[in-house]
Design a protein around this motif. Structure first.
Motif, PDB file in Angstrom:
ATOM      1  N   LYS A 151       0.842  -1.222   0.000  1.00  0.00           N
ATOM      2  CA  LYS A 151       0.000   0.000   0.000  1.00  0.00           C
ATOM      3  C   LYS A 151       0.866   1.258   0.000  1.00  0.00           C
ATOM      4  O   LYS A 151       0.418   2.338   0.329  1.00  0.00           O
ATOM      5  CB  LYS A 151      -0.975   0.051   1.187  1.00  0.00           C
ATOM      6  N   GLY A 152       2.137   1.091  -0.361  1.00  0.00           N
ATOM      7  CA  GLY A 152       3.074   2.209  -0.422  1.00  0.00           C
ATOM      8  C   GLY A 152       3.132   2.826  -1.809  1.00  0.00           C
ATOM      9  O   GLY A 152       2.463   2.387  -2.741  1.00  0.00           O
ATOM     10  N   PRO A 153       3.973   3.851  -1.959  1.00  0.00           N
ATOM     11  CA  PRO A 153       4.074   4.574  -3.231  1.00  0.00           C
ATOM     12  C   PRO A 153       4.739   3.745  -4.322  1.00  0.00           C
ATOM     13  O   PRO A 153       5.487   2.799  -4.057  1.00  0.00           O
ATOM     14  CB  PRO A 153       4.935   5.789  -2.873  1.00  0.00           C
ATOM     15  N   LEU A 154       4.463   4.143  -5.557  1.00  0.00           N
ATOM     16  CA  LEU A 154       5.049   3.510  -6.735  1.00  0.00           C
ATOM     17  C   LEU A 154       5.857   4.539  -7.507  1.00  0.00           C
ATOM     18  O   LEU A 154       5.513   5.726  -7.513  1.00  0.00           O
ATOM     19  CB  LEU A 154       3.954   2.948  -7.644  1.00  0.00           C
ATOM     20  N   ILE A 155       6.903   4.093  -8.152  1.00  0.00           N
ATOM     21  CA  ILE A 155       7.736   4.954  -8.981  1.00  0.00           C
ATOM     22  C   ILE A 155       7.553   4.512 -10.426  1.00  0.00           C
ATOM     23  O   ILE A 155       7.695   3.321 -10.747  1.00  0.00           O
ATOM     24  CB  ILE A 155       9.218   4.837  -8.578  1.00  0.00           C
ATOM     25  N   SER A 190       7.777  -0.781  -6.976  1.00  0.00           N
ATOM     26  CA  SER A 190       7.506  -0.709  -5.542  1.00  0.00           C
ATOM     27  C   SER A 190       8.780  -1.130  -4.826  1.00  0.00           C
ATOM     28  O   SER A 190       9.103  -2.324  -4.771  1.00  0.00           O
ATOM     29  CB  SER A 190       6.356  -1.634  -5.146  1.00  0.00           C
ATOM     30  N   LYS A 191       9.517  -0.148  -4.314  1.00  0.00           N
ATOM     31  CA  LYS A 191      10.755  -0.467  -3.608  1.00  0.00           C
ATOM     32  C   LYS A 191      10.461  -1.234  -2.326  1.00  0.00           C
ATOM     33  O   LYS A 191      11.206  -2.116  -1.939  1.00  0.00           O
ATOM     34  CB  LYS A 191      11.546   0.800  -3.321  1.00  0.00           C
ATOM     35  N   GLY A 192       9.351  -0.896  -1.660  1.00  0.00           N
ATOM     36  CA  GLY A 192       8.985  -1.565  -0.415  1.00  0.00           C
ATOM     37  C   GLY A 192       8.734  -3.052  -0.594  1.00  0.00           C
ATOM     38  O   GLY A 192       9.122  -3.861   0.240  1.00  0.00           O
TER      39      GLY A 192
END
Length: 64
Positions: free
Chosen positions: A24-28, A38-40
């Motif tokens: 549910k984190g940011p996307l690049i 998604s680095k996470g």
């Protein structure tokens, strides 16, 4: 001579509301690769014909 594949651009409005389905984190947005990173989660989600494929089973694992 081989040509580089061209990717459909991603609508910036769509990018502003998308999050990683795993964390549910940011996307690049990686325009060159045609992926959302998604680095996470350590995943790269493909974009096909301008449509992000946000299924973890379709994602590519990132390598360091």
């Amino acid at each position: 001579m081989t040509e580089k594949p061209t990717f459909s651009p991603l609508d910036p409005r769509l990018l502003s509301v998308l999050v990683c389905p795993v964390t549910k984190g940011p996307l690049i947005y990686d325009r060159e690769a045609g992926e959302l990173i998604s680095k996470g989660a350590g995943l790269a989600f493909p974009i096909r014909d301008g449509i992000p494929i946000m299924l973890p089973d379709e994602a590519r694992r990132l390598t360091d």
